[in-house]
Design a protein around this motif. Sequence first.
Motif, PDB file in Angstrom:
ATOM      1  N   TYR A  58       7.441   3.371 117.069  1.00  8.32           N
ATOM      2  CA  TYR A  58       8.296   4.257 116.493  1.00  8.32           C
ATOM      3  C   TYR A  58       9.418   3.450 115.594  1.00  8.32           C
ATOM      4  O   TYR A  58       9.278   3.635 114.230  1.00  8.32           O
ATOM      5  N   HIS A 112       9.165   3.077 111.321  1.00  7.45           N
ATOM      6  CA  HIS A 112      10.374   3.871 110.807  1.00  7.45           C
ATOM      7  C   HIS A 112      11.409   2.991 110.677  1.00  7.45           C
ATOM      8  O   HIS A 112      12.650   3.188 111.081  1.00  7.45           O
ATOM      9  N   GLU A 154      15.206   3.586 109.194  1.00  2.06           N
ATOM     10  CA  GLU A 154      16.236   4.284 110.164  1.00  2.06           C
ATOM     11  C   GLU A 154      16.889   3.208 111.027  1.00  2.06           C
ATOM     12  O   GLU A 154      17.824   3.747 111.890  1.00  2.06           O
TER      13      GLU A 154
END
Length: 195
Positions: A165, A169, A172
């Motif tokens: 993840y 991403h 982020e």
Amino acid sequence: MKISGIIIARNGSSRVPKKSLIKLSGKPLVWHMIQIAKNVKLLNHICVATTDLDIDDSIAKVASDEKIDLYRGDSENVLDRIYNTSKKMKSDVVVYIGGDCPLLDPYILNNALNLFLKKKIDYLNNYKNPSLPGGQDINIISFNALEKAYKKALAPSQRIHAFSYLTFHSSEFNIYNYVSKIKFKNLKQFHWYID
């Protein structure tokens, strides 16, 4: 600050069944991983995270014999196991230690951890433009970033692969790529796992 080294080990591997118990110099692989973790000087806590399956009772016994904390959880979802171990142990920073890397250098891990703490980043790894052989994997993550990934990772692949993840991403998180100061030509071509 609690800095936990979490050793991920299980015996259910399909490629190398019961690899955590493979004997190296008369001791099971998981024992060697515990010794590596014990030599990472900046760690102040070590835990073995294995599955809740009966096949992994032997891993639990090695952890017990070595007086190392143990967490047992989901057999497939490594992210769940790391997160739940970290939460239970109240970890602020997690150093992921793969259970199949008997040549993992505690000196390199310690240097990477020192860098992580100085730079105050979310996640440090050495996968982008690797400078070390496979099996010298570095994954250091703050608990806050781990918790965010745990809550947001919905795809099964993002739960099986612990840091998927974060890499998909990256905007982020504050992610830093560790590059080794060791300058050996073509060192990254080697594969130092039991795989």
